[in-house]
Design a protein around this motif. Structure first.
Motif, short mmCIF file in Angstrom:
data_model
loop_
_atom_site.label_atom_id
_atom_site.label_comp_id
_atom_site.label_asym_id
_atom_site.label_seq_id
_atom_site.Cartn_x
_atom_site.Cartn_y
_atom_site.Cartn_z
N ALA A 160 1.07 -1.47 -0.10
CA ALA A 160 -0.03 -0.39 -0.10
C ALA A 160 1.25 1.12 0.37
N GLU A 161 1.84 1.34 0.62
CA GLU A 161 2.58 2.16 0.62
C GLU A 161 3.60 2.49 -0.27
N ARG A 162 3.55 1.48 -1.18
CA ARG A 162 4.33 1.78 -2.47
C ARG A 162 3.54 2.66 -3.47
N ARG A 163 1.84 1.57 -3.34
CA ARG A 163 1.28 2.80 -4.23
C ARG A 163 1.14 4.24 -3.79
N ALA A 164 1.13 4.64 -2.30
CA ALA A 164 1.48 5.37 -2.26
C ALA A 164 2.20 6.18 -2.70
N LEU A 165 3.52 5.72 -3.18
CA LEU A 165 4.89 6.86 -3.47
C LEU A 165 4.71 6.79 -5.24
N PHE A 166 4.80 5.38 -5.65
CA PHE A 166 4.05 6.13 -7.22
C PHE A 166 2.82 6.67 -7.66
N ALA A 167 2.19 6.90 -6.95
CA ALA A 167 0.65 8.02 -7.20
C ALA A 167 1.55 9.56 -6.13
N HIS A 168 1.98 9.91 -5.72
CA HIS A 168 2.67 11.02 -5.35
C HIS A 168 3.44 11.37 -5.86
N GLU A 169 4.51 10.18 -6.99
CA GLU A 169 5.57 10.98 -7.51
C GLU A 169 4.31 11.31 -9.64
N ARG A 170 3.56 10.76 -9.87
CA ARG A 170 2.72 10.94 -11.16
C ARG A 170 2.18 12.11 -10.43
N ALA A 171 1.40 12.16 -9.89
CA ALA A 171 0.69 13.50 -9.09
C ALA A 171 1.98 14.55 -9.62
N HIS A 172 3.30 15.06 -9.09
CA HIS A 172 4.35 15.26 -9.25
C HIS A 172 4.55 16.15 -10.81
N LEU A 173 4.38 14.77 -11.68
CA LEU A 173 4.40 14.59 -12.93
C LEU A 173 3.72 14.93 -13.73
N ALA A 174 2.08 15.18 -13.09
CA ALA A 174 1.27 15.38 -13.92
C ALA A 174 0.30 17.14 -13.64
N ALA A 175 0.76 17.04 -12.43
CA ALA A 175 0.77 19.39 -12.08
C ALA A 175 1.89 19.66 -13.07
N ARG A 176 2.89 18.89 -12.85
CA ARG A 176 4.30 19.79 -13.91
C ARG A 176 4.93 20.77 -12.63
N HIS A 177 5.52 19.53 -11.13
CA HIS A 177 6.09 20.74 -9.89
C HIS A 177 6.53 21.02 -9.97
N HIS A 178 8.33 20.04 -10.82
CA HIS A 178 9.21 20.59 -11.03
C HIS A 178 9.34 22.39 -12.24
N ARG A 179 8.05 22.62 -12.62
CA ARG A 179 8.03 24.28 -13.33
C ARG A 179 8.06 24.93 -11.92
N PHE A 180 6.79 24.95 -11.20
CA PHE A 180 6.84 25.51 -10.15
C PHE A 180 7.96 26.10 -9.28
N LEU A 181 9.00 24.37 -9.12
CA LEU A 181 10.14 24.65 -7.99
C LEU A 181 10.92 25.78 -8.62
N LEU A 182 11.57 25.51 -10.06
CA LEU A 182 12.40 26.11 -10.98
C LEU A 182 12.05 27.95 -11.13
N ALA A 183 10.80 28.46 -11.34
CA ALA A 183 9.72 29.45 -10.90
C ALA A 183 10.77 30.23 -10.08
N VAL A 184 10.49 29.20 -8.22
CA VAL A 184 10.41 29.56 -7.27
C VAL A 184 12.26 30.01 -6.74
N ARG A 185 12.96 28.71 -7.52
CA ARG A 185 13.92 29.41 -7.06
C ARG A 185 14.90 30.02 -7.05
N LEU A 186 14.36 30.14 -8.80
CA LEU A 186 14.95 31.68 -9.94
C LEU A 186 14.45 33.51 -9.61
N ALA A 187 13.55 32.76 -8.58
CA ALA A 187 12.70 34.02 -8.05
C ALA A 187 13.67 34.83 -6.47
N ALA A 188 13.69 33.48 -5.99
CA ALA A 188 14.63 33.86 -5.42
C ALA A 188 15.99 34.15 -5.41
#
Length: 310
Positions: A160-188
């Motif tokens: 069940a925890e493995r399923r949570a891990l994969f769902a968590h990472e897929r949510a990062h990819l679906a929402a393009r969280h790396h773009r938010f993180l890169l944008a605020v890093r450059l802003a800082a």
């Protein structure tokens, strides 16, 4: 132009209250988008004004390639304390450009290396690497987005925890969280006063993925347990702009939030609350920053145009 040219450099201070309160009172999706937008606009405005001040400072240097009229008293009078701030803006802007370029280069280099390391594996959405070091992170780009996880981390998690891990990472990819993180890093990097927003967005993005994973697998406790286990053993992600299952930060708060009820979804908080007042203060600061930088840019353009001989 006057003192207004300096306002965008300090107006990010108006966003500090919402950076703290958004983590506690806003839905993680709303907090991530709001704080990233505020940080991006304020960083752009402060960089524009820093560049305008730098022009005045550069025009005073002997041997500079700028038109002679740009060092006239009328031009220098547009910036208060031009002798000091004009020349101080030169190394400041150079530092901002160099730091931003380095962050972009490192982000791209790590992503390219990660994709090359996966080149020989099947082209599935999950890449399991035989490694004694526990880690898991979302890797966007390339031919397809992929979840990268080591066998050492999978061995420590229940099904069940493995399923949570994969769902968590897929949510990062679906929402393009790396773009938010890169944008605020450059802003800082562009304005150090925006660092609290960078920290808040990193936390909010993880909470966003936590809630998405809990909704997918239908077990909030399993997600909380998986996060706690991964945080104890994981080394995190290869670069701060990639999202990971056990990212550094307030893991106990994430676990506590998952053990409670799901957060309420609100697009904008009520004005008659502390978070609402903080959000409106940040919005006002962002608007004033945008107007100040636009006013400074137009004024400087007109002054330089008038000082430049045809």
């Amino acid at each position: 132009m006057g003192i207004f040219v300096f306002l965008p450099l300090v107006l990010p201070l108006t966003a500090w209250p919402i950076a703290r309160l958004a983590e506690q009172h806003l839905h993680p999706r709303t907090a991530t988008r709001l704080l990233t937008g505020v940080a991006a606009v304020m960083a752009l405005c402060s960089t524009v004004c820093l560049a305008l001040v730098m022009v005045v400072g550069t025009a005073q240097l002997p041997g500079n390639p700028l038109p002679d009229g740009w060092s006239d008293p009328e031009v220098r009078a547009a910036v208060p304390y031009d002798e000091v701030v004009g020349k101080a803006a030169i190394p400041a802007l150079c530092a901002v450009v160099a730091a931003s370029a380095r962050a972009l280069w490192r982000h791209g280099r790590v992503r390219r290396r990660a994709h090359r390391a996966l080149a020989g594996l099947p082209g599935t959405g999950v890449a399991v690497l035989p490694d004694d070091v526990p880690y898991a992170y979302a890797l966007p780009g390339g031919r397809r987005d992929r979840v990268v996880v080591s066998t050492a981390l999978l061995d420590r998690l229940r099904p069940a925890e493995r399923r949570a891990l994969f769902a968590h990472e897929r949510a990062h990819l679906a929402a393009r969280h790396h773009r938010f993180l890169l944008a605020v890093r450059l802003a800082a990097l562009a304005n150090p006063f925006l660092r609290p927003l960078r920290t808040a967005v990193a936390y909010a993005a993880e909470r966003w993925a936590d809630e998405a994973a809990a909704r997918v697998i239908g077990d909030r406790r399993a997600v909380a347990t998986a996060i706690g286990k991964a945080a104890l053993v994981s080394r995190g992600t290869p670069v701060a702009t990639l999202a990971g299952f056990a990212a550094p930060g307030p893991v106990p708060r994430r676990v506590a939030a998952l053990l409670g009820p799901p957060p309420a979804v609100r697009t904008w908080p009520s004005l008659f609350t502390s978070v609402g007042l903080a959000a409106w203060a940040a919005a006002a600061g962002t608007a004033v920053s945008a107007m100040s930088s636009a006013n400074a840019a137009v004024t400087m353009f007109l002054i330089l145009r008038a000082a430049t001989p045809l």
